[in-house]
Design an enzyme around this catalytic site. Sequence first.
Site, mmCIF file in Angstrom:
data_model
loop_
_atom_site.group_PDB
_atom_site.id
_atom_site.type_symbol
_atom_site.label_atom_id
_atom_site.label_comp_id
_atom_site.label_asym_id
_atom_site.label_seq_id
_atom_site.Cartn_x
_atom_site.Cartn_y
_atom_site.Cartn_z
ATOM 1 N N ARG A 15 39.870 11.590 -21.144
ATOM 2 C CA ARG A 15 40.740 10.811 -22.014
ATOM 3 C C ARG A 15 40.363 9.330 -21.935
ATOM 4 O O ARG A 15 39.668 8.896 -21.019
ATOM 5 C CB ARG A 15 42.207 11.012 -21.619
ATOM 6 N N LYS A 75 44.777 7.507 -16.467
ATOM 7 C CA LYS A 75 45.161 7.952 -15.128
ATOM 8 C C LYS A 75 45.302 6.774 -14.167
ATOM 9 O O LYS A 75 44.829 5.662 -14.423
ATOM 10 C CB LYS A 75 44.136 8.946 -14.586
ATOM 11 N N TYR A 94 49.376 5.622 -16.530
ATOM 12 C CA TYR A 94 50.124 6.506 -15.643
ATOM 13 C C TYR A 94 49.811 6.124 -14.201
ATOM 14 O O TYR A 94 48.658 5.827 -13.860
ATOM 15 C CB TYR A 94 49.726 7.966 -15.858
ATOM 16 N N HIS A 96 52.303 7.419 -11.155
ATOM 17 C CA HIS A 96 52.836 8.456 -10.266
ATOM 18 C C HIS A 96 52.774 7.990 -8.806
ATOM 19 O O HIS A 96 52.114 8.586 -7.954
ATOM 20 C CB HIS A 96 52.057 9.755 -10.447
ATOM 21 N N GLU A 118 54.962 6.605 -17.181
ATOM 22 C CA GLU A 118 55.874 7.730 -16.938
ATOM 23 C C GLU A 118 57.311 7.321 -16.639
ATOM 24 O O GLU A 118 58.197 8.191 -16.589
ATOM 25 C CB GLU A 118 55.351 8.623 -15.814
ATOM 26 N N ASP A 270 51.535 15.937 -10.259
ATOM 27 C CA ASP A 270 51.346 14.484 -10.303
ATOM 28 C C ASP A 270 52.413 13.749 -9.500
ATOM 29 O O ASP A 270 52.166 12.663 -8.981
ATOM 30 C CB ASP A 270 51.384 13.983 -11.750
#
Length: 374
Positions: A15, A75, A94, A96, A118, A270
Amino acid sequence: MRIGVPKEIKNHEYRVGLVPSSVQELVHHGHQVLVETQSGMGINISDDDYIKAGASIAKDANQVFAEADMIIKVKEPQAVERKKLRENQILFTYMHLAPDAAQTHDLIASGAVCIAYETITAANGSLPLLIPMSEVAGRLAPQVGAHWLEKMQGGRGILMGGVPGVSAADVVILGGGVSGTQAAIVALGMGARVTVVDRSAEVLMRLATQFGSAISTVFSTRNALDKLVRQADLLIGTVLIKGATTPKLVSRAMLKTMKPGSVIVDVAIDQGGCMETSRATTHTEPTYVVDDVVHYCVANMPSAVARTSTFALNNVTLPFVLSLANEGWKEALTKDVHLRSGLNICAGKVTCEPVAQAHHLDYVPAQSLLGLSG
């Protein structure tokens, strides 16, 4: 603003933070976009495509991190990337953080403004930047589970939909949110017998209204989980608590009661995963076996369908990227309480309470850093 897009370096992560149409929109608003060379090749987007959209091409990640005011990724930054961040640089991706102490401490030390996709909210309480990837991961989960149920993959040798005279697979889904609902849709389409477990009576009512008698809905208790885990051929975990480490709903003792060759797909990995035996895996080595149960715990599942995932993600991130670029992070977060909820770390302070609790760190509300009351 100078916006940078580095190439993703996590295992089999194809991605990309911005697609050419997003770049074109940012350039139209007067911003400069610097994209690392070959960033889009995994989804058949060339450097020329980015150039035509108005971007400049950087020779490597070092140039992107050195020149950009805001870094747009998909990510969480890997250790080598975290070292490139600098004070007051905006990181939008993101993260996490709750299950990831190393990343948390590195981002604190960087002094960067770290806004996590997120934990951004919407007026209805949903997580709009998480929803599209939850949809993708949820739809992938039964597909992945069906593959690993095959005997040659170490599974029980069960066909999801069975055949006339032979029972279909029992699929148990923990959590009836976005991922769980999408998993139920696909598992039903494959002909499986589906049970969804949740602690919210409202969620169970919604599922019953949506699916009718096609699925079973069960209120989550320890007794119910004990029984359902034993019967499952495929157990899909989709539980999520915003910003926090996922609770461990399935213990090692419960795992031992599962049928040999059954499969776990832990979509919640995640945020730490909802099985005691879950640990993050990669697309290169996606599974491992504990007590004769196959565990699939890939931490970037949507990259398996990277083109679909990238465009779906850009659809929801672009308005926030534009807000940050047009107004600057302080003004944007001051005006938009929902974007403000995405601020996890800023100026060396943890501004997301569940992250602070997970790592026993001091919590500083975002509004106090912005000089807001309340």
